[in-house]
Write a protein that holds these residues in place. Structure first.
Motif, PDB file in Angstrom:
ATOM      1  N   ASN A  43      34.108  10.792  16.312  1.00  0.00           N
ATOM      2  CA  ASN A  43      34.953  11.562  15.568  1.00  0.00           C
ATOM      3  C   ASN A  43      36.326  10.645  15.140  1.00  0.00           C
ATOM      4  O   ASN A  43      36.852   9.971  16.088  1.00  0.00           O
ATOM      5  CB  ASN A  43      35.344  12.863  16.151  1.00  0.00           C
ATOM      6  CG  ASN A  43      34.048  13.830  16.685  1.00  0.00           C
ATOM      7  OD1 ASN A  43      34.042  14.176  17.564  1.00  0.00           O
ATOM      8  ND2 ASN A  43      33.315  14.083  15.533  1.00  0.00           N
ATOM      9  N   GLY A  44      36.729  10.874  13.892  1.00  0.00           N
ATOM     10  CA  GLY A  44      38.007  10.305  13.530  1.00  0.00           C
ATOM     11  C   GLY A  44      37.831   8.851  13.292  1.00  0.00           C
ATOM     12  O   GLY A  44      38.878   7.965  13.005  1.00  0.00           O
ATOM     13  N   ALA A  45      36.650   8.180  13.245  1.00  0.00           N
ATOM     14  CA  ALA A  45      36.254   6.667  13.032  1.00  0.00           C
ATOM     15  C   ALA A  45      36.682   6.419  11.772  1.00  0.00           C
ATOM     16  O   ALA A  45      36.968   5.052  11.445  1.00  0.00           O
ATOM     17  CB  ALA A  45      35.110   6.362  13.456  1.00  0.00           C
ATOM     18  N   GLY A  46      36.542   7.450  10.438  1.00  0.00           N
ATOM     19  CA  GLY A  46      36.612   6.874   9.226  1.00  0.00           C
ATOM     20  C   GLY A  46      35.486   7.142   8.490  1.00  0.00           C
ATOM     21  O   GLY A  46      35.727   6.595   7.157  1.00  0.00           O
ATOM     22  N   LYS A  47      34.587   7.549   8.839  1.00  0.00           N
ATOM     23  CA  LYS A  47      33.227   7.692   8.459  1.00  0.00           C
ATOM     24  C   LYS A  47      33.600   8.379   6.887  1.00  0.00           C
ATOM     25  O   LYS A  47      33.015   8.037   5.611  1.00  0.00           O
ATOM     26  CB  LYS A  47      32.377   8.331   9.052  1.00  0.00           C
ATOM     27  CG  LYS A  47      31.785   7.679  10.484  1.00  0.00           C
ATOM     28  CD  LYS A  47      31.106   8.311  11.532  1.00  0.00           C
ATOM     29  CE  LYS A  47      31.390   9.692  11.789  1.00  0.00           C
ATOM     30  NZ  LYS A  47      32.336   9.963  12.798  1.00  0.00           N
ATOM     31  N   THR A  48      34.152   9.861   7.107  1.00  0.00           N
ATOM     32  CA  THR A  48      34.143  10.489   5.742  1.00  0.00           C
ATOM     33  C   THR A  48      35.212  10.124   4.788  1.00  0.00           C
ATOM     34  O   THR A  48      34.896  10.123   3.616  1.00  0.00           O
ATOM     35  CB  THR A  48      35.024  11.951   6.433  1.00  0.00           C
ATOM     36  OG1 THR A  48      33.664  12.516   7.005  1.00  0.00           O
ATOM     37  CG2 THR A  48      34.930  12.867   5.054  1.00  0.00           C
ATOM     38  N   THR A  49      36.023   9.222   5.309  1.00  0.00           N
ATOM     39  CA  THR A  49      37.061   8.573   4.213  1.00  0.00           C
ATOM     40  C   THR A  49      36.367   7.641   3.499  1.00  0.00           C
ATOM     41  O   THR A  49      36.463   7.608   2.317  1.00  0.00           O
ATOM     42  CB  THR A  49      38.024   7.910   5.232  1.00  0.00           C
ATOM     43  OG1 THR A  49      38.776   8.781   5.907  1.00  0.00           O
ATOM     44  CG2 THR A  49      39.390   7.308   4.273  1.00  0.00           C
ATOM     45  N   LEU A  50      35.697   6.728   4.147  1.00  0.00           N
ATOM     46  CA  LEU A  50      34.641   5.772   3.567  1.00  0.00           C
ATOM     47  C   LEU A  50      33.750   6.316   2.627  1.00  0.00           C
ATOM     48  O   LEU A  50      33.555   5.909   1.521  1.00  0.00           O
ATOM     49  CB  LEU A  50      33.994   4.789   4.387  1.00  0.00           C
ATOM     50  CG  LEU A  50      33.508   3.424   3.718  1.00  0.00           C
ATOM     51  CD1 LEU A  50      34.662   2.701   3.262  1.00  0.00           C
ATOM     52  CD2 LEU A  50      32.409   2.823   4.455  1.00  0.00           C
TER      53      LEU A  50
HETATM   54  N1  LIG Z   1      44.373  13.070   3.864  1.00  0.00           N
HETATM   55  C1  LIG Z   1      44.473  12.910   5.054  1.00  0.00           C
HETATM   56  N2  LIG Z   1      45.729  12.588   5.312  1.00  0.00           N
HETATM   57  C2  LIG Z   1      45.933  11.796   6.457  1.00  0.00           C
HETATM   58  N3  LIG Z   1      45.236  11.526   7.605  1.00  0.00           N
HETATM   59  C3  LIG Z   1      43.843  11.832   7.407  1.00  0.00           C
HETATM   60  C4  LIG Z   1      43.389  12.221   5.966  1.00  0.00           C
HETATM   61  N4  LIG Z   1      42.122  12.200   5.901  1.00  0.00           N
HETATM   62  C5  LIG Z   1      41.754  11.778   7.157  1.00  0.00           C
HETATM   63  N5  LIG Z   1      42.587  11.368   8.005  1.00  0.00           N
HETATM   64  C6  LIG Z   1      42.629  10.789   9.098  1.00  0.00           C
HETATM   65  O1  LIG Z   1      41.846   9.787   9.036  1.00  0.00           O
HETATM   66  C7  LIG Z   1      41.065   9.478  10.456  1.00  0.00           C
HETATM   67  C8  LIG Z   1      39.767   9.353   9.962  1.00  0.00           C
HETATM   68  O2  LIG Z   1      39.085  10.610   9.692  1.00  0.00           O
HETATM   69  P1  LIG Z   1      37.732  10.906   8.935  1.00  0.00           P
HETATM   70  O3  LIG Z   1      37.377  12.320   8.547  1.00  0.00           O
HETATM   71  O4  LIG Z   1      37.349   9.720   7.776  1.00  0.00           O
HETATM   72  O5  LIG Z   1      36.630  10.370  10.260  1.00  0.00           O
HETATM   73  P2  LIG Z   1      35.345  10.860  10.512  1.00  0.00           P
HETATM   74  O6  LIG Z   1      34.638   9.599  11.134  1.00  0.00           O
HETATM   75  O7  LIG Z   1      34.571  11.199   9.297  1.00  0.00           O
HETATM   76  O8  LIG Z   1      35.219  11.762  11.466  1.00  0.00           O
HETATM   77  P3  LIG Z   1      34.408  13.139  12.012  1.00  0.00           P
HETATM   78  O9  LIG Z   1      33.129  12.624  12.490  1.00  0.00           O
HETATM   79  O10 LIG Z   1      35.066  13.812  12.947  1.00  0.00           O
HETATM   80  O11 LIG Z   1      34.007  13.984  10.621  1.00  0.00           O
HETATM   81  C9  LIG Z   1      41.363  10.677  11.075  1.00  0.00           C
HETATM   82  O12 LIG Z   1      42.271  10.351  12.002  1.00  0.00           O
HETATM   83  C10 LIG Z   1      42.036  11.947  10.082  1.00  0.00           C
HETATM   84  O13 LIG Z   1      42.750  12.439  10.800  1.00  0.00           O
END
Ligand SMILES: Nc1ncnc2c1ncn2[C@@H]1O[C@H](COP(=O)(O)OP(=O)(O)OP(=O)(O)O)[C@@H](O)[C@H]1O
Length: 307
Positions: A43-50
């Motif tokens: 969780n929070g690794a950055g997957k959704t962001t990428l």
């Molecule tokens: N709009 C934003 N503003 C500030 N921080 C953000 C924003 N979007 C994401 N983050 C941060 O970026 C980091 C990565 O988030 P992301 O949602 O990409 O992770 P993830 O790997 O998809 O997590 P999960 O498995 O929980 O969905 C997290 O620490 C999150 O708090």
């Protein structure tokens, strides 16, 4: 051949007044037609962001994103057609039926009509005639509707964020085989997940990500190191025969507590060892090659990162 998707040196930072939070650090990867690429991390690794960067919903702070021939990082870049996206928690207009929601979304681009909408709903296990408003759908039904939305226009690039969220075991198995079916038809699929098992079963290549850093990239065609096998025999007499064999072959044994069996560390391949042991009169209950799974590699990568 041009990659369907090419990411080069992607960095993403979120800034507040006092801090800079680097969510992705120097991520580079390619994705080709017919390939399923797993992006896996806690969780929070950055997957959704990428994933959001790959479909133009977010912009990288640094780096280049080329998708279906379009560089999304140039000013005023137009998102190419042919991208299907399932976001993590798909939402729909709650008062409208699933079918009406999809119909409205389909009307934006106008490339498909109601027959295709209905066919995709059926494919995803949803009844197009169901009059229940989407707001009253179960989590699994909403996920199926989200998947239908992502694939209904027959994308060339499909981006899936935690696609099995809320699906029952049958739904998970169906989705897995459908993903492979789409890949066989040439669709490039990016799958972000924290479920090792899900990724291992369906992906051709995998990147392990932690705190925005890609720790390792692997392909299912990579040679798998062989370390020996785990063995279970019937009784103590069998195990002493195994000990004799091990001494003759410079193999190491680590016996499991309370069982006649354990790990056999050896370079001797399983078929040859099996032949020897059976000839020596060992009664074998089970024998399994000891290979790295995605789970062991993932845990290893995360541990190494901690050092
Ligand atoms: N709009 C934003 N503003 C500030 N921080 C953000 C924003 N979007 C994401 N983050 C941060 O970026 C980091 C990565 O988030 P992301 O949602 O990409 O992770 P993830 O790997 O998809 O997590 P999960 O498995 O929980 O969905 C997290 O620490 C999150 O708090």
């Amino acid at each position: 051949m041009e990659h369907v998707c090419e990411l080069t040196g992607i960095c993403k930072q979120y800034r507040s007044r006092k801090t800079v939070h680097e969510v992705l650090h120097d991520v580079s990867m390619t994705l080709d037609a017919g390939e399923v690429f797993g992006f896996i991390g806690p969780n929070g690794a950055g997957k959704t962001t990428l994933l959001r960067i790959m479909c133009g919903l977010a912009h990288p702070t640094k780096g280049k994103v080329k998708v279906l021939g379009t560089d999304l990082t140039v000013r005023n870049a137009q998102l190419p057609t042919g991208i299907g996206v399932l976001v993590e928690y798909p939402s729909f207009i709650p008062e409208l039926t699933g079918r009406r929601n999809l119909q409205l979304l389909a009307s934006i681009r106008g490339v498909i009509g109601l027959p295709e909408v209905d066919a995709t709903m059926e494919l995803m296990g949803l009844d197009p005639g169901n009059k229940t408003p989407a707001g009253r759908y179960s989590l699994g039904m909403r996920q199926r509707l989200g998947l239908a939305q992502a694939i209904m226009e027959k994308p060339r690039l499909l981006l899936l964020d935690e696609p099995t969220n809320g699906l029952d075991p049958q739904g998970v198995a169906e989705l897995r085989s459908y993903i492979r079916h789409l890949a066989d038809q040439g669709v490039a699929i990016f799958l972000a997940s924290h479920l090792l098992n899900e990724v291992e079963q369906v992906c051709d290549r995998v990147a392990i990500v932690k705190q925005g850093h890609v720790l390792r990239q692997m392909s299912k065609n990579d040679p798998v190191p062989y370390r020996g096998f785990s063995l279970q025999v019937s009784d103590t007499k069998d195990w002493s025969l195994v000990q004799q064999w091990a001494a003759q072959h410079q193999a190491t044994l680590s016996q499991k507590d309370g069982v006649q069996g354990g790990m056999v560390g050896t370079a001797v391949p399983v078929p040859a060892a099996l032949r020897d042991l059976v000839q020596a009169g060992v009664s074998i209950e089970s024998i399994t090659p000891d290979r790295d799974t995605l789970e062991t590699t993932f845990l290893q990568a995360i541990q190494e990162e901690k050092k």
